[in-house]
Design a protein around this motif. Structure first.
Motif, short mmCIF file in Angstrom:
data_model
loop_
_atom_site.label_atom_id
_atom_site.label_comp_id
_atom_site.label_asym_id
_atom_site.label_seq_id
_atom_site.Cartn_x
_atom_site.Cartn_y
_atom_site.Cartn_z
N SER A 211 0.83 -1.21 0.00
CA SER A 211 0.00 0.00 0.00
C SER A 211 0.86 1.26 0.00
N LEU A 212 1.95 1.20 0.72
CA LEU A 212 2.89 2.33 0.72
C LEU A 212 3.42 2.59 -0.68
N ASN B 67 3.33 -17.41 -6.64
CA ASN B 67 1.94 -16.97 -6.48
C ASN B 67 1.80 -15.61 -7.16
N PRO B 68 0.57 -15.27 -7.58
CA PRO B 68 0.39 -14.03 -8.37
C PRO B 68 0.80 -12.75 -7.62
N LYS B 69 0.66 -12.75 -6.31
CA LYS B 69 0.98 -11.53 -5.56
C LYS B 69 2.49 -11.27 -5.58
N ASP B 70 3.27 -12.30 -5.30
CA ASP B 70 4.72 -12.11 -5.34
C ASP B 70 5.21 -11.87 -6.76
N GLU C 21 -0.57 -0.62 -11.00
CA GLU C 21 -2.01 -0.88 -11.17
C GLU C 21 -2.31 -2.38 -11.14
N LEU C 22 -1.40 -3.16 -11.70
CA LEU C 22 -1.55 -4.61 -11.62
C LEU C 22 -1.46 -5.07 -10.17
N LEU C 23 -0.46 -4.56 -9.47
CA LEU C 23 -0.27 -4.93 -8.06
C LEU C 23 -1.48 -4.53 -7.21
#
Lengths: 122, 122, 122, 122
Positions: free
Chosen positions: B39-40, C32-35, D46-48
């Motif tokens: 978020s930062l 994983n998609p987030k990393d 934006e993806l993140l």
């Protein structure tokens, strides 16, 4: 001169530390707002990098074991926030309090309280 | 209760504002360090976005004319810094002063003073 | 086996290079998609870092003199785009063509053509 | 003219799509490398953002249900990679294959294979 501070230090006092640091090195000449904002993003990315490929308990353990690195990255981010606020003649304390007020209206307690769904979809 | 603050506010006082805001909404449960750092970065990116495709005089004019937007983004970044420091039990004021001391050693005045070349290649 | 490719290589061929690289190291388990999205941001930030404190003619000269570094960062970004598209079962070529069509509607030539003002405020 | 493509499309073909789009709008004049790299970071952010506050099964479900949004963001990132490569006269296909070779040396299979520890600390 040593620089001491705690969380009881004011924004003005912390700003003075980084402004003095910059002044002694004559670096203000390089500090245009675009490169400053870019630097802020890069420091935030360095903080995020500490979390890369780490999750859950493993991440928690890592952050505890590497607290000084987290501290350094948070300090770097704060440094750019203070410098930008100074250079753009922003009273950061006032801006912060006003933004909190704004968020209170944007996320009223009765609607926002508790669930993740509400949190992401308000 | 209205939240008032200026640059004479301490980190502890500003932290209290955002911690109260979070507590009232019961949002701490979502605040793992990874999503906070993420978020930062996103808030820092929103600040950077204000600079996108704008340069020199045009950028300066834009930032003056849109000062409240800059203030909001800086405030959002500061909010995450304060929350992360709190949750990870970091004394941000101390961490900040210590990082400045570190930078003083890393960039000694006699070597760092003045030129852009020195600034980027030290 | 050596990996050769030029701009005539297809997305499928380039994807195979990075998928084989990952498979040989058994690294899919971490992706994983987030990393992955986080990694994409970090690689993009490394590219941006090459531009930090450099502007105009100086930046141009720097990028020419450091072309391999720019190439490496662009390649790293592309790697994550290809891996994410693969893992999320996205046909990237189709998605790309469709997004261009969408942008054509969003920025019609008659309105978008030419001025910076139009570009940023459409 | 409609723009069609699949993963069998070459980098050169996909580049042509976005170069034509830019040419029709006369936007090359705004595309300095710094604002391009900055735009790449913003699109990656934006993806993140799609992953923010979402984890595990909930994230997986969200990404499936919102596949077109993921596709759009990946396409936007790819667009900037292709434009930057073109403008900086980089053969992206060659650069990509070379970087994979480099990574093979940096992460030899016998050392890199399998564990997360190895993955993050190599």
């Amino acid at each position: 001169m040593k620089t001491n501070a705690t969380n009881r230090a004011s924004l003005a006092e912390l700003s003075k530390l980084v402004l003095d640091f910059r002044h002694e090195r004559d670096w203000k000449q390089f500090h245009n707002p675009k490169d400053q904002a870019l630097s802020l993003v890069l420091e935030a990315a360095e903080l995020l990098e500490l979390m890369q490929w780490r999750n859950g308990r493993e991440l928690e353990k890592f952050l505890k074991a590497n607290k000084p690195r987290v501290e350094d990255e948070l300090a770097d981010v704060l440094g750019w926030v203070l410098l930008m606020a100074h250079d753009l003649k922003i009273n950061l304390g006032e801006a912060f309090a006003r933004k909190i007020e704004l968020n209170k209206k944007k996320y009223p307690v009765e609607k926002a309280r508790g669930s993740a769904r509400k949190y992401t979809e308000l």
